[in-house]
Design a protein around this motif. Structure first.
Motif, PDB file in Angstrom:
ATOM      1  N   HIS A   1       1.171   6.632  -6.808  1.00 49.67           N
ATOM      2  CA  HIS A   1       0.039   7.511  -7.154  1.00 49.67           C
ATOM      3  C   HIS A   1       0.319   8.964  -6.795  1.00 49.67           C
TER       4      HIS A   1
ATOM      5  N   LEU B   1      -5.983  -6.283  -5.326  1.00 49.66           N
ATOM      6  CA  LEU B   1      -4.903  -7.269  -5.280  1.00 49.66           C
ATOM      7  C   LEU B   1      -5.209  -8.388  -4.284  1.00 49.66           C
TER       8      LEU B   1
ATOM      9  N   ARG C   1       2.244   1.680  -3.487  1.00 44.84           N
ATOM     10  CA  ARG C   1       1.225   2.202  -4.406  1.00 44.84           C
ATOM     11  C   ARG C   1       0.924   3.668  -4.098  1.00 44.84           C
TER      12      ARG C   1
ATOM     13  N   HIS D   1      -7.589   1.178  -3.027  1.00 44.65           N
ATOM     14  CA  HIS D   1      -8.342   0.416  -4.018  1.00 44.65           C
ATOM     15  C   HIS D   1      -7.449  -0.631  -4.682  1.00 44.65           C
ATOM     16  N   ASP D   2      -6.219  -0.260  -5.009  1.00 44.88           N
ATOM     17  CA  ASP D   2      -5.278  -1.207  -5.624  1.00 44.88           C
ATOM     18  C   ASP D   2      -5.040  -2.409  -4.725  1.00 44.88           C
TER      19      ASP D   2
ATOM     20  N   SER E   1      -6.646   5.809  -4.174  1.00 48.64           N
ATOM     21  CA  SER E   1      -6.257   4.911  -5.266  1.00 48.64           C
ATOM     22  C   SER E   1      -5.395   3.755  -4.760  1.00 48.64           C
TER      23      SER E   1
ATOM     24  N   GLU F   1       0.833  -1.211   0.000  1.00 45.68           N
ATOM     25  CA  GLU F   1       0.000   0.000   0.000  1.00 45.68           C
ATOM     26  C   GLU F   1       0.863   1.255   0.000  1.00 45.68           C
TER      27      GLU F   1
END
Length: 164
Positions: free
Chosen positions: A74, A120, A70, A115-116, A112, A67
């Motif tokens: 982002h 996953l 990511r 959400h990824d 975002s 997380e």
């Protein structure tokens, strides 16, 4: 859900998840204990608890690191103190230090990234559910698969009930 969602929107899914896990986990423990001999049921229960704890101890840090990775992707740079985003006072402090536009960018990046990670985590969860539904044997099959005690040959076992 997104960053601006109300807290009440999360309550029902959390209740359903808690009820589901609460109903599945004990049944999986009983399944594990009944798939081995009477002498090894304590071992099966201990290994089941160990597996749950080990999984939680390994999966949580892995998902958190993914997380954060990511979030950095982002946001476009290493984000400032992202834990400050969790409270209104923290967001206000970040807005005073970095500006409102940066806080909005950080909120969008956090949204975002989360959400990824949920997407996953959905794939292994779906594979596990399908495995449990179609591969793990049912009770009728388990009666035929029952294992002998560890280290005791089947010929030395005394049957608990006569075959019908």
């Amino acid at each position: 859900m997104h960053f601006g969602s109300e807290q009440a929107a999360l309550v029902l899914p959390m209740i359903l998840l808690g009820i589901g896990a609460g109903l599945v986990n004990p049944n999986m423990m009983v399944l594990a204990q009944h798939s081995v001999s009477d002498c090894d049921q304590g071992l099966a229960g201990g290994l089941g608890n160990f597996g749950l704890n080990l999984g939680a101890a390994l999966i949580a840090p892995i998902l958190i690191s993914m997380e954060l990775n990511r979030l950095t992707a982002h946001f476009g740079a290493t984000p400032p103190d992202e834990s400050a985003m969790l409270t209104a006072a923290g967001r206000h402090g970040l807005a005073l230090r970095l500006g409102d536009a940066t806080v909005v960018r950080l909120q969008d990046a956090l949204d975002s990234a989360l959400h990824d990670i949920f997407i996953l985590a959905l794939v292994p969860a779906a594979v596990l559910i399908l495995w449990l539904l179609f591969v793990v044997p049912g009770n009728v099959q388990l009666a035929r698969l029952r294992m002998e005690p560890l280290g005791v040959p089947r010929s030395a076992m005394i049957p608990l009930s006569s075959p019908t």
